[in-house]
Every structure is written in structure tokens, then in C-alpha cells.
Design a protein around this motif. Structure first.
Motif, short mmCIF file in Angstrom:
data_model
loop_
_atom_site.label_atom_id
_atom_site.label_comp_id
_atom_site.label_asym_id
_atom_site.label_seq_id
_atom_site.Cartn_x
_atom_site.Cartn_y
_atom_site.Cartn_z
N LYS A 1 41.25 33.67 36.85
CA LYS A 1 40.83 35.05 36.73
C LYS A 1 40.74 35.71 38.09
CE LYS A 1 37.10 37.98 34.96
NZ LYS A 1 35.80 38.00 34.26
N THR A 2 41.37 36.88 38.20
CA THR A 2 41.36 37.66 39.44
C THR A 2 41.06 39.11 39.10
OG1 THR A 2 43.02 36.19 40.41
CG2 THR A 2 42.70 38.32 41.46
N PHE A 3 40.09 39.68 39.78
CA PHE A 3 39.73 41.07 39.54
C PHE A 3 39.37 41.70 40.89
CE2 PHE A 3 36.66 44.14 37.17
CZ PHE A 3 37.59 45.16 37.30
N ASP A 4 40.27 42.56 41.40
CA ASP A 4 40.08 43.20 42.70
C ASP A 4 40.09 44.71 42.53
OD1 ASP A 4 40.05 40.75 43.98
OD2 ASP A 4 42.21 40.79 44.42
N THR B 1 57.21 41.49 43.09
CA THR B 1 55.95 42.05 42.61
C THR B 1 54.99 40.93 42.18
OG1 THR B 1 56.92 42.33 40.41
CG2 THR B 1 57.00 44.22 41.90
N LYS B 2 53.74 41.29 42.06
CA LYS B 2 52.71 40.31 41.74
C LYS B 2 52.85 39.82 40.30
CE LYS B 2 49.52 42.13 45.19
NZ LYS B 2 48.24 42.80 45.49
N THR B 3 52.62 38.51 40.13
CA THR B 3 52.72 37.90 38.81
C THR B 3 51.38 37.29 38.44
OG1 THR B 3 53.53 35.85 39.82
CG2 THR B 3 55.18 37.43 39.05
N ILE C 1 39.14 54.91 55.79
CA ILE C 1 38.26 53.75 55.70
C ILE C 1 38.03 53.45 54.24
CG2 ILE C 1 37.13 54.20 57.91
CD1 ILE C 1 34.81 55.40 56.37
N GLY C 2 37.66 52.20 53.94
CA GLY C 2 37.46 51.86 52.55
C GLY C 2 36.84 50.50 52.38
N VAL C 3 36.71 50.09 51.14
CA VAL C 3 36.11 48.82 50.81
C VAL C 3 36.88 48.20 49.64
CG1 VAL C 3 34.44 49.91 49.26
CG2 VAL C 3 33.97 47.63 50.19
N LYS C 4 37.03 46.88 49.69
CA LYS C 4 37.71 46.14 48.63
C LYS C 4 36.72 45.16 48.02
CE LYS C 4 41.58 43.01 47.70
NZ LYS C 4 42.73 42.28 48.28
N PHE C 5 36.64 45.17 46.67
CA PHE C 5 35.74 44.28 45.95
C PHE C 5 36.58 43.26 45.18
CE2 PHE C 5 33.85 48.49 46.16
CZ PHE C 5 32.60 48.23 46.70
N SER C 6 36.26 41.99 45.38
CA SER C 6 36.87 40.92 44.58
C SER C 6 35.83 40.47 43.57
CB SER C 6 37.30 39.76 45.48
OG SER C 6 38.30 40.17 46.38
N LEU C 7 36.00 40.95 42.35
CA LEU C 7 34.99 40.74 41.32
C LEU C 7 35.27 39.49 40.49
CD1 LEU C 7 34.72 44.45 40.19
CD2 LEU C 7 33.33 43.27 41.88
N TYR D 1 43.88 43.19 37.88
CA TYR D 1 43.21 42.22 37.01
C TYR D 1 44.26 41.29 36.44
CZ TYR D 1 40.45 40.11 33.31
OH TYR D 1 39.80 39.21 32.51
N GLY D 2 43.97 40.00 36.52
CA GLY D 2 44.87 39.01 35.95
C GLY D 2 44.10 37.77 35.53
N ASN D 3 44.70 37.00 34.62
CA ASN D 3 44.02 35.81 34.15
C ASN D 3 45.04 34.90 33.47
OD1 ASN D 3 41.96 34.02 33.64
ND2 ASN D 3 40.71 35.46 32.46
N ARG D 4 44.60 33.68 33.17
CA ARG D 4 45.41 32.72 32.44
C ARG D 4 44.51 31.99 31.45
NH1 ARG D 4 50.33 30.76 32.40
NH2 ARG D 4 50.94 32.08 34.16
N THR D 5 45.06 31.70 30.29
CA THR D 5 44.26 31.03 29.26
C THR D 5 43.90 29.61 29.69
OG1 THR D 5 46.31 30.34 28.16
CG2 THR D 5 45.28 32.40 27.42
N LYS D 6 42.90 29.06 29.02
CA LYS D 6 42.41 27.74 29.40
C LYS D 6 43.47 26.67 29.23
CE LYS D 6 37.49 28.59 28.54
NZ LYS D 6 36.28 28.19 27.78
N ASN D 7 44.35 26.83 28.25
CA ASN D 7 45.40 25.83 28.06
C ASN D 7 46.59 26.04 28.98
OD1 ASN D 7 46.72 28.02 26.97
ND2 ASN D 7 46.79 27.21 24.87
N ASP D 8 46.49 27.03 29.86
CA ASP D 8 47.51 27.31 30.89
C ASP D 8 48.81 27.84 30.31
OD1 ASP D 8 47.97 27.36 33.70
OD2 ASP D 8 49.32 25.64 33.51
N ARG D 9 48.82 28.19 29.02
CA ARG D 9 50.06 28.64 28.39
C ARG D 9 50.38 30.10 28.71
NH1 ARG D 9 52.54 26.07 24.01
NH2 ARG D 9 52.62 23.84 24.45
N PHE D 10 49.39 30.97 28.60
CA PHE D 10 49.64 32.40 28.71
C PHE D 10 48.91 32.97 29.92
CE2 PHE D 10 48.31 36.82 27.78
CZ PHE D 10 49.57 37.42 27.71
N GLY D 11 49.64 33.79 30.69
CA GLY D 11 49.05 34.46 31.84
C GLY D 11 49.54 35.89 31.94
#
Length: 936
Positions: A246-249, A239-241, A930-936, A271-281
Motif C-alpha cells: 500500500k502506497t498513499f502519497d 510511468t508508475k505501475t 514551497i510545499g509539503v509531501k505526505f506519505s500516508l 494511491y496504489g496497493n496489491r492484494t494479500k495473495n499478490d495477484r492483483f495490483g
């Protein structure tokens, strides 16, 4: 004095050895994120490794000095740099970003096109660098085709077979072996099973959306650090980790099913992200897929080879799949972290089923109005940590819990959640063309039924469509609940790098499993209260015509047009039972209950405790030759609780004697394994694996007693004397990796299988008071053999000029043969589920923005159940399906897509002995969206 001197000398030598040892670590990325499977080598030596799923790597136990480091990745330009190791500390080279080797593209096009090529390259490089025989597909490869659940996502890998239900992928098997012989896992843990009328260990994945998957690993030969109950291999869904940035699709889709004449819609958010210090995601991912569906089906019921009745069925319903995946991790240090993961998947299927049974043997017609809601729910997760103990030692710890549950919804009410049937009958139909036994037969058996377009044998088109001729018969309800829970899974793995060539790994795993099943099928008959309250007439009910009634089976003929009576409206099927509850009583003698002994085999509790341990060695003999070997031991402690039924003389069957039963069993299997990988050149791998694996008996096979399925007119009996199946496996594989993300693969395999378990089947005119009934029981057979080969090619035809360079091909072919001896039969036959050939071919076109793909999947015929002789073996017929996908990337943030499934409206057919004797035929129609995917 001498002793003290020796201690000082030893300490000095040890200090000097450690003082002269160093290491390298780093992270490899591209402009999309981390790159797993990147080759990291010190040129001119055997020292090397590959990056993990986070793009990180570590080389340790390297003598201090100057070294040329080579970083290579398929589809990307190689990176070289000189490394100087001057201290015992690990030298961190930081983040290295690789570039695509498609240098001719401009900057915008590289960004757009690489996003599609990058995940393919990730998967191919992970496969290349793996120490076992494995195929890997990435999320982007899954998204290129309209594969809406996890099972469908892997059907195009060489040797993978997908079993379908109502046109959707359900069970996965490998190399033509039964699905229960392969292991399906999520993040390395085998998933509990809970499926309607299914007592096997094979996992159905129709409840698990493909959008939650990052990678799929299909291991054809396993290593000692993997669960050993995987005779065919292991399909692991990762599964996705949490992402590196920052990822928002968001994606939205809508579509149409032509048979159901109904709508489809889907939505996915990530939606996913990681802190600036790379510690927490972290990452959260939710998905919904809602679709109307329909199936047209006919099924004869046999007495020997004669047809006692013909069932004309259609199914209409709405399915909703929900999925959620969440994960988070916190880095304690450069190479240590703790993590948590959770998943949820559910399938709700609310269906209306109209069934007309032409009862030739009784000169009767049955109109069955059926309504039910099937609910499957899986939830679970893991919590654990990956810890660096020192520069050469790592420790992984993980605790997991998973629960899978199946039940029917509250139809007709919460006290009787069931598969609900209301049946009315018409007597004295007057069928034509029957033999002296009032049976029909196919042409091959001397009768007049055309297998490609079966006749109804009705005297005229209006013979059974008059509602006024039908009288109440019964209400039947299947009450079914299954739960399988891995209450605790505890796993620990310790890895130690002895030197630059040798790595040792040991581990242990414990699983506490509980499987429960409850099933009864009461039949309710009318109580007229002494003749004062007769059953309602059919015409007094709220009736409606079948949906699209004249379209039923139109692709095989028009003989069914106008023959059907009306059926009870969906919302009134439950209302019939609730309204007339006081006039309905259970027919205890003719129902399928625990009390009358019919369902003792479907009411049981299985307690299993699995304890395993392993030791594994990875040895790099040179920069071209490596070995992985070791031993795994698995112990199973089994306890089964059920019921023993004994008839009491002079009493009706529902007043027999029921005695609780407890049976126990314990067994241990030792599983030696050896893998050899030879890389004579950078783009070529030659692999060999010799392994032993096993398969635990299915849950239903372990239970004493039996059960009767009224809808199938079939008895199923357990066999507590079964022993586990063992397999001795020999695999060979060659992999040649092409430029610009492609590969040619070829391999061969052989399996010696001891104590195979198969489902035997025999028809009886009379059995346990039932007519024209089938009796099925699992049995151990004599040694079986499986052998075959597979080839595959994936290549973009970029050597062609201009526009043509965008075309490409993905294709593979698997050839399989097997042989086994069945107890009680003189002939040898193939293993159940084994198809002689499987092939996939996909033609695609890609440019910087447009991507199209047309894929065809073919599977040969295979046996699903054995009979008394070959003419009674039931087969699932060969079939070919075709799907298509097109997408257009408008810009970096917007992707427009369209997809279509089952373009050929493929016939799915079972037959008895020969194709000219069909036992079930159904069609699902075409669906698309049919559909559309947005990468925000």
C-alpha cells in the motif's frame, strides 16, 4: 524397425536432457520495495541475468547440481547463498531482501535516508545491467530538482538538449541533433504529436507532468527490439505501475513568478496497493500544476540585414497542466500476467499578448491586443499480457491506442476558436536615424542600433503612446487544429532461452497512424456600410496599461519606459469581434486561406501504416563478454491528401482553382545492429555498438504547396520529394561504478548521416505580394557527419570528514562536431540543432534528513534555420540556466520542500549570422514554490 528405434533413442535422449535441466527464480527487494537491475550470477560460470522492473528474475537451462548464487546491487551489501537443483522444475528461492551498505546509520536514519538512495541505486543498477548504451534516472532523481514536466526531467543527462517555450521545457533532442531525429516514447510507444504551428514528429512534453514518471531511459544506441526511427536515440518515459504494498502519497505546493507577479500552485496524489495473495495490483496518480507566467520579448524583422520593423512584445498568462496515470495488473501465474495502463495529459494556456510594432519602413506603429487559449490534450493506453509458455519461453502481447490533439479555445466564440488579434495603427510616427530605404541596422551592419540595448528610434518618448492617434486596422484570427492518432498499435514479442548462454527474441509491430491539420488566418476589415457606420475610435474602447509596463525589458535599459499606448482589456478583445461582427468582413485577397492558395501546405491528411519485424540474439560468450545483435526491418506505407492551388487569369487570388491531391509513397529500411559488452571487473563496463537507424520526414515536409504565417511574415513550403534520413552509428562507452551509488562514464560516438533534411531560409524584399518576407523549405542535403564524446561523474564525497562527507557532485560534458553540405551553398556548415558543447553541473548536500541541490545547465549556440549564406543562418544563442532545490524530511511520512527555477533570469536569444545581429531576445524571470509531501 530402425526408424522406430531411432525415434525411441531420440525421445530417451531428449527426456534425459530435459530431466537434467533445471532453473532458478526469485524476487529481490529492499525495505522500500522491488529492486530492478540487480545482478544475479552463478559464480564461476557465464550464467547470469538481472531483475526486471518488478524485482523478479529467472535463470533457466541450468544443469542440475549445487551452485553458489551471488546477488549484488550498487549501494547494497551483496548476498550469497548455495542453491541445490535436483529436479527439472524451476527452483523458487522466494523473496530476498538486500540491505544498504551504510551500516553506520541507526535504524530510523536508514529508513529515511534509504528512501532517497534506493531509487538512485535502482536506476544505476538498471544502467549497469542493460545490454545497450543507456542512461537511466529514477523518480527520486527527478524529484531532487524543480523539473515540472517530463522534458525538464531529462535535461541533466549527458548529451540531452532541451528546447524551451515561455521558459518551460518542451522538445528533447540527443547529442546536439534535431529533436525530430530522436524518438520520445512512453512505455515504449512513440507518442503522437500535436503542437501549435509545428508539423514535425518531435514530441512536446510540456503537457506531461514529471510526477507521473517512475523511470526515464535515454538510449544512445538502440537494439533491434526497439523502434528504428531514432537516429539520435530514444527517450523512454516509464510511468508508475502498481506497488508491492500500500502506497498513499499527497503533495501540495505554492509559489510565485516574479515577472508575472502571480501565483503558482501544484498538487499531486498517488494511491496504489496489491492484494494479500499478490495477484492483483493497481495504482492511480493525479497531478495539477497551475502557474501565472510572463515573458518580455523583442524581435526585429529583417529585409536582408536591415531592420524593417521592431516588435516589442510581452506575454502574460496562466497555464494549467493536468496529468493522470492509472495502471493495474493481474498475475495469472508465477510468471504470467495481464495488464492495463492509461495516461492523460493536458496543457491549457490562456494568454494575453500586448505587441507594439514599430514599422520603420511604413512610418507607422501598430498596437496589437491579442488573446488566445492554447489547448493540448493527450490520452491513450495499453492492454496486454506477459505469458510464460514454458520454463524457457515467454510471449508478450500488447495493443495500444494514443491520441494527441491541439486546438485553440473558444475565443472569440465557439464558431471561430482562434488566436485573436485586434489591431489599431498610428500613421506618420516620424522615426529618426533611418537610412534612405527607411530601414534601421545594427552596429555591425553600419547602423546605429545597439544589439545589447536596442533603441526605439522614436522622435520622443511620447511619440506612439497617445491612444487618440490610433485608428482601426483589422481583426486577425489564426484558426488552427491538429490531431495525430495512433489508431491501433499491435505488438508481439517471443523470447526463447536456448541454453544458459544464448537467447533468441523475435517480434513484430504494426501501427496505423492518421495525422490531420487545418489552418487558416482570415483578416477581417471594417465595413462602414457606405460611410454610415465608421469603426470605433481607440479611445472609445475599454483600454488598460500593460501589466507592469515600466518593468518591460528593464534589465537591458530604460528606453522603453513610457513609450507604450494602452491596449484593449483582455475580456474585451473577444467582445470587440462579437459586438461588431456585422461590420467585419474577410479581406479574402490579403488573408491566409485555402481559397487563395496561401494555406494549402497547412491543410492536409497524412495516413501512415508502419509494419516492422525483428530478430535478435543475446549471447553470453563468458561471464565477462556478451553480444547482442540482430536485424530490424521497417516498412512505411504513406498516403497524403491535400490541395493544389492554381491561379485563374483575370480573377482575384481567392477565386483560384483548388484541386484535391493524393500522393503515395512506400519504402522499407533494413537496420542491422550489434552491441558488445565487456565487463573485465564487476564495477567496470566497456561497451561498443554499431547500429543503423533512420528518420521519417516530418509531416509538413511531405505536403505539396505551402503556407504563409502572417505573425512571422514567413512562407513555409513542403517538399514531397524528400526521402527518409538514414544514419550509420558507431558508439563506445565506458562505465565505472563507484561505492555508495556513484559512477564515472566516458564515451565517444560517430554518425554518418545520409540524406539529411534541413530547413532552408531566404529573405525577399517582395514575394507573393508580401514585403520583407522569409521563405523556408525543407530539403535533402548531401551526406553529413557527426562526432563527439561525453564524460560524466556522479559521486558523493563521503571520503571527506564529518559534515563535509554530505557533499557531492553530479556533472557531465558533451562535445559535438558536425559537418554537412547544403544545396546551393559552397561552404560546409553544422547540422541544425547541433551545439558544439553541452554541460551540466550539480552540487548537492545530503544528510539523513536534509537535501539541497544547486544545478547549472549550459548549451552552446546552434543553427535553427539556414539562409542563402552563412550570414543569414539563424542561430539559437548559447545559454546557461540555474535551478535549486531543498528538502527536509521531518519524519518517515512528511517531506518539506522548496524549489526555484531560472535563478539567473537567463536571456534566450536568436541571432542572424553573428551574435551582434539578434533576431529575437526574451526573458522569463524567476519562479519558485514551497510545499509539503505526505506519505500516508
Amino acid at each position: 524397425m530402425k526408424t522406430n528405434l531411432l525415434i525411441l533413442i531420440y525421445a530417451f535422449i531428449t527426456f534425459q536432457a530435459y530431466a537434467q535441466i533445471s532453473g532458478i527464480k526469485g524476487k529481490i527487494v529492499d525495505n522500500q520495495g522491488p529492486l530492478p537491475g540487480v545482478s544475479i550470477k552463478i559464480e564461476g560460470t557465464s550464467i547470469g541475468t538481472s531483475t526486471d522492473v518488478n524485482g523478479e528474475f529467472r535463470l533457466s537451462n541450468i544443469k542440475q547440481g549445487n551452485y553458489p548464487l551471488l546477488i549484488s546491487f550498487i549501494g547494497y551489501s551483496s548476498h550469497r547463498q548455495n542453491i541445490t537443483l535436483e529436479s527439472p522444475e524451476i527452483n523458487n528461492i522466494g523473496i530476498v531482501q538486500l540491505s544498504s551498505n551504510q551500516n553506520e546509520l541507526n535504524i530510523v536514519d536508514i529508513t529515511v535516508n534509504q528512501s532517497r538512495r534506493a531509487t538512485e541505486a535502482r536506476a544505476l543498477n538498471m544502467q549497469k545491467m542493460s545490454n545497450r548504451i543507456v542512461n537511466i534516472i529514477a523518480s527520486d532523481g527527478i524529484g531532487k530538482l524543480p523539473d515540472r514536466n517530463a522534458g525538464e526531467a531529462v535535461q541533466r543527462i549527458p548529451g540531452v538538449v532541451l528546447e524551451r517555450d515561455q521558459g518551460e521545457g518542451r522538445f528533447i533532442s540527443l547529442r546536439g541533433l534535431p529533436a525530430e531525429w530522436s524518438s520520445s516514447t512512453i512505455n515504449g510507444n512513440r507518442i503522437p504529436t500535436a503542437e501549435e504551428q509545428t508539423t514535425s514528429r518531435s514530441t512536446a512534453f510540456d503537457f506531461f507532468p514529471s510526477e507521473l514518471i517512475q523511470f526515464v531511459e535515454v538510449s544512445k544506441a538502440i537494439t533491434p527490439d526497439m523502434d528504428g526511427d531514432a537516429m539520435g536515440g530514444t527517450v523512454n518515459f516509464i510511468t508508475k505501475t502498481s506497488p508491492d504494498k500500500k502506497t498513499f502519497d499527497v503533495s501540495l505546493g505554492g509559489g510565485y513568478n516574479d515577472y508575472a507577479r502571480g501565483e503558482i500552485y501544484s498538487a499531486n496524489i498517488l494511491y496504489g496497493n496489491r492484494t494479500k495473495n499478490d495477484r492483483f495490483g493497481f495504482i492511480v496518480n493525479g497531478n495539477i500544476w497551475n502557474r501565472d507566467w510572463a515573458t518580455h520579448n523583442y524581435e526585429p524583422r529583417f529585409s536582408g540585414h536591415k531592420i524593417a520593423r521592431m516588435e516589442l512584445r510581452d506575454y502574460y498568462g496562466t497555464r494549467r497542466t493536468l496529468g493522470f496515470n492509472g495502471a493495474a495488473d493481474y498475475k495469472l501465474g508465477p510468471n504470467s500476467k495481464i495488464f492495463v495502463r492509461g495516461i492523460y495529459g493536458s496543457l491549457n494556456d490562456n494568454e494575453k499578448h500586448n505587441k507594439l510594432r514599430l514599422r520603420y519602413e511604413k512610418n507607422r506603429a501598430d498596437a496589437q491586443s491579442i488573446n488566445n487559449e492554447l489547448i493540448t490534450r493527450l490520452y491513450g493506453g495499453d492492454i496486454g499480457g506477459e505469458f510464460e509458455l514454458d520454463a524457457n519461453t515467454s510471449l508478450n502481447i500488447q495493443l495500444s491506442h494514443y491520441n494527441n490533439n491541439f486546438n485553440y479555445g473558444n475565443i472569440p466564440n465557439k464558431d471561430f476558436p482562434s488566436y485573436l488579434i485586434v489591431q489599431y495603427n498610428q500613421e506618420n510616427v516620424g522615426y529618426t536615424g533611418l537610412d534612405d530605404e527607411k530601414m534601421a541596422s545594427y552596429l555591425i551592419d553600419g547602423g546605429n542600433i545597439d544589439p545589447s540595448s536596442p533603441q526605439t528610434l522614436l522622435p520622443n518618448a511620447n511619440a506612439v503612446n497617445d491612444n487618440s492617434k490610433y485608428r482601426f486596422n483589422s481583426v486577425q484570427m489564426e484558426v488552427h487544429h491538429i490531431n495525430e492518432t495512433d489508431r491501433i498499435i499491435a505488438q508481439v514479442d517471443l523470447k526463447r532461452k536456448i541454453n544458459s548462454r544464448l537467447e533468441l527474441k523475435v517480434g513484430a509491430k504494426y501501427r496505423d497512424k492518421l495525422r490531420t491539420e487545418r489552418y487558416e488566418l482570415p483578416t477581417w476589415v471594417w465595413d462602414d456600410k457606405g460611410g454610415t457606420q465608421p469603426a470605433p475610435l481607440y479611445t472609445e474602447l475599454n483600454l488598460e496599461s500593460k501589466p507592469n509596463t515600466d518593468a518591460y525589458m528593464q534589465n537591458i535599459g530604460k528606453q522603453f519606459v513610457g513609450i507604450f499606448p494602452q491596449f484593449i482589456k483582455t475580456q474585451d478583445i473577444a467582445g470587440f469581434f462579437n459586438q461588431h461582427r456585422d461590420n467585419l468582413k474577410i479581406d479574402s485577397a490579403n488573408s491566409s486561406l485555402i481559397a487563395n492558395g496561401v494555406q494549402t501546405g497547412s491543410n492536409f491528411d497524412v495516413y501512415e501504416k508502419h509494419t516492422s519485424g525483428y530478430a535478435m540474439m543475446t549471447f553470453n560468450a563468458s561471464d565477462k563478454l556478451s553480444f547482442v545483435g540482430g536485424l530490424r526491418a521497417e516498412h512505411t506505407n504513406l498516403k497524403v491528401e491535400g490541395w493544389l492551388y492554381e491561379a485563374v487569369e483575370g480573377q482575384p487570388n481567392y477565386r483560384g482553382k483548388l484541386t484535391p491531391q493524393t500522393k503515395k509513397n512506400n519504402y522499407t529500411v533494413l537496420l542491422p545492429m550489434l552491441h558488445v559488452k565487456y565487463t573485465p571487473m564487476e564495477v567496470l563496463n566497456l561497451r561498443m555498438a554499431a547500429t543503423k537507424t533512420f528518420s521519417r520526414p516530418d509531416f509538413g515536409s511531405l505536403v505539396a504547396g505551402g503556407s504563409y504565417k502572417v505573425q512571422d511574415n514567413t512562407f513555409f513550403y513542403g517538399n514531397p520529394g524528400l526521402v527518409p534520413i538514414k544514419s550509420y552509428n558507431l558508439d563506445f562507452m565506458g562505465e565505472y561504478f563507484l561505492d555508495n551509488v556513484g559512477a564515472i562514464t566516458a564515451g565517444a560516438f560517430y554518425k554518418l548521416i545520409q540524406d539529411p533534411i534541413f530547413q532552408g531560409s531566404q529573405f525577399y524584399d517582395q514575394f507573393e505580394g508580401k514585403e520583407n518576407v522569409r521563405v523556408m523549405q525543407d530539403q535533402n542535403g548531401e551526406d553529413a557527419h557527426v562526432a563527439g564524446f561525453e564524460i560524466g561523474i556522479s559521486k558523493k564525497l563521503d571520503f571527506l570528514p564529518g559534515f563535509l562527507s554530505g557533499f557531492g557532485i553530479n556533472t557531465n560534458y558533451t562535445f559535438v562536431r558536425s559537418k554537412m553540405q547544403i544545396i546551393g551553398r559552397e561552404d560546409k556548415t553544422r547540422i541544425p540543432g547541433q551545439a558544439n558543447s553541452l554541460f551540466n553541473i550539480a552540487l548537492f548536500y545530503e544528510n539523513n534528513r536534509l537535501q539541497t541541490r544547486l544545478a547549472l545547465n549550459n548549451k552552446g549556440a546552434n543553427i535553427v534555420a539556414f539562409g542563402a549564406d552563412a550570414s543569414y543562418d539563424e542561430y539559437f544563442d548559447k545559454n546557461t540556466t540555474m535551478d535549486a532545490n531543498i528538502s527536509y524530511r521531518a519524519n518517515k511520512r512528511i517531506l518539506i520542500f522548496a524549489e526555484a527555477n531560472n535563478l539567473l533570469n537567463t536571456r534566450f536569444k536568436y541571432y542572424l549570422g553573428v551574435p551582434e545581429r539578434p533576431s529575437q531576445v526574451e526573458y522569463y524571470g524567476i519562479r519558485g514554490q514551497i510545499g509539503v509531501k505526505f506519505s500516508l
